[in-house]
Design an enzyme around this catalytic site. Sequence first.
Site, PDB file in Angstrom:
ATOM      1  CE  LYS A   1     -18.182  30.636  -9.178  1.00 13.25           C
ATOM      2  NZ  LYS A   1     -18.839  29.531  -8.476  1.00 13.25           N
TER       3      LYS A   1
HETATM    4  C1  LIG Z   1     -18.412  28.453  -7.645  1.00 12.37           C
HETATM    5  C2  LIG Z   1     -19.436  27.700  -6.907  1.00 12.37           C
HETATM    6  C3  LIG Z   1     -19.164  27.072  -5.658  1.00 12.37           C
HETATM    7  C4  LIG Z   1     -17.790  27.085  -5.028  1.00 12.37           C
HETATM    8  O1  LIG Z   1     -17.405  28.354  -4.580  1.00 12.37           O
HETATM    9  P1  LIG Z   1     -15.880  28.682  -4.248  1.00 12.37           P
HETATM   10  O2  LIG Z   1     -15.832  30.134  -3.964  1.00 12.37           O
HETATM   11  O3  LIG Z   1     -15.113  28.301  -5.488  1.00 12.37           O
HETATM   12  O4  LIG Z   1     -15.488  27.852  -3.084  1.00 12.37           O
HETATM   13  C5  LIG Z   1     -20.212  26.445  -4.990  1.00 12.37           C
HETATM   14  N1  LIG Z   1     -21.454  26.385  -5.531  1.00 12.37           N
HETATM   15  C6  LIG Z   1     -21.753  26.948  -6.731  1.00 12.37           C
HETATM   16  C7  LIG Z   1     -23.134  26.824  -7.267  1.00 12.37           C
HETATM   17  C8  LIG Z   1     -20.770  27.622  -7.460  1.00 12.37           C
HETATM   18  O5  LIG Z   1     -21.075  28.181  -8.663  1.00 12.37           O
END
Ligand SMILES: *Cc1c(COP(=O)(O)O)cnc(C)c1O
Length: 497
Positions: free
Chosen positions: A113
Amino acid sequence: MYYNSTRNSSVKVSSAEAITQGISAEGGLFVPESIPSLTLDEISKIGDMKYADRAAYVFSKYLTDFTDAEIHYCTDNAYSTKNFETESIAELAHLFDGTYMLELWHGPTCAFKDMALQILPYFLTTSAKKINLDKKIVILVATSGDTGKAALEGFKDVEGTSIMVFYPEDGVSPMQKRQMKTQEGSNVGVCAIKGNFDDCQNGVKAIFTNDDVKSALEANGMMFSSANSINWGRLVPQVVYYVSAYAELVKDGEINLGDKINIVVPTGNFGNILAAYYAKHMGIPVNKLICASNINNVLTDFINTGVYDRNRSFYATVSPSMDILISSNLERLLYLMTGRDDAQIREWFGKLASEGKYEVTADVKAKLQDEFAAGFCDDDHTKQTIHMIYEKYGYTCDTHTAVAVKVYNDYKAATGDTTKTVIASTASPYKFSAAVLEALEGAKSDIDEYAKVDKISELSKLDIPAALADLKNKPERFSDVIDKSEQKEYVLSKLGV
Ligand SMILES: *Cc1c(COP(=O)(O)O)cnc(C)c1O
């Protein structure tokens, strides 16, 4: 480049407007009116640039209302070793023959993120200036763990903004709770809600759309905006690292310019894998996009049957950031696959809201299966996979990444496809230390969170990220716990309006 809404194709706004609004007024998501292209020549040139410049190059095709100086102001501030623990920003680990781990977790909160939330505050404040929005931007976030902390780190001390994060008191990991309670910055707030994630999110949505609250903010020179992945400003930074990874593989001589690769993404809200789809349609040679889910496998079923059905049990898993039954970014993909048919999108997403279910046409289903493969992995296999990778390759990965590896191995066994493959590694193993340590040792451990981190470090020989190591000594700044019914008054009183 202008942006249309998935629910009304005649909406036409600039990128600065799309980013500040977050979501279109009638509830649709903003998408660029066309997908800009990258030639193989350009991809090859990108390989010689540092990450911030690779990002600027890609952004210049999407954010055409930004000047070069504005784009570089954003990329140079976001993608530097001030914020990331590796010079390359998105590290490509050569794991085993023909498989590469795209490590997206070297940022300040140890999850992917950060790749978008480090730059979103710069996009937002720059956009607001460009369209003469002379208001303080207030970000409200409901989080089940990773997004909240990444947004806090991104927005802390960014002039012209303030941020408030709500999390479910008993719904986040001990490490995630401590990360948020010790958050630094003069413009941040963190509060626990007595309730679950849905309570937090419903509260935030209700505040966002409350006219009295909106006019109170307006009267005080403020406005709300959104930091979650429905905002185009969060999606476009994710396109960059797929372009970057391909250019890197060419530069390293692992593939020839023009060779196809597969991309595997552990998926929840469909944001990260949609970014890979955009990279492919810009011109990155891709064979299959492989969508990996945990046992909340609504997307696996959708891709394999063409029926999206959220009427099913919800499971809490060891890969909690993928515990999701409504993948909002799918709306953008279907808009593109229907040939930008906004009426069709309104019908399907109307059905999703009223019945929790819709079925796409045979044509769209064929397109889905042509571009995507899909699979899922339960908790036991997630832990077994972490153990297997550790034993076989001496590499330690987190639970979300392990889901992707397992689904990829199943795909490879079923198809015999030997195309070189990039796996999106979305979090540091330290962030989900309980499950990772259990997987490595083969048994649950009852030592405390920090002892688990130390133990993983001993086994994996991976440095403990400074941001997690420092947590132990940081004072807790936020301890408010409120009832969900108090959320609105809480926000107003903290904002002093
Ligand atoms: C948010 C997240 C995901 C999923 O990503 P999306 O964009 O919602 O599909 C996968 N792994 C981790 C560690 C995350 O924080």
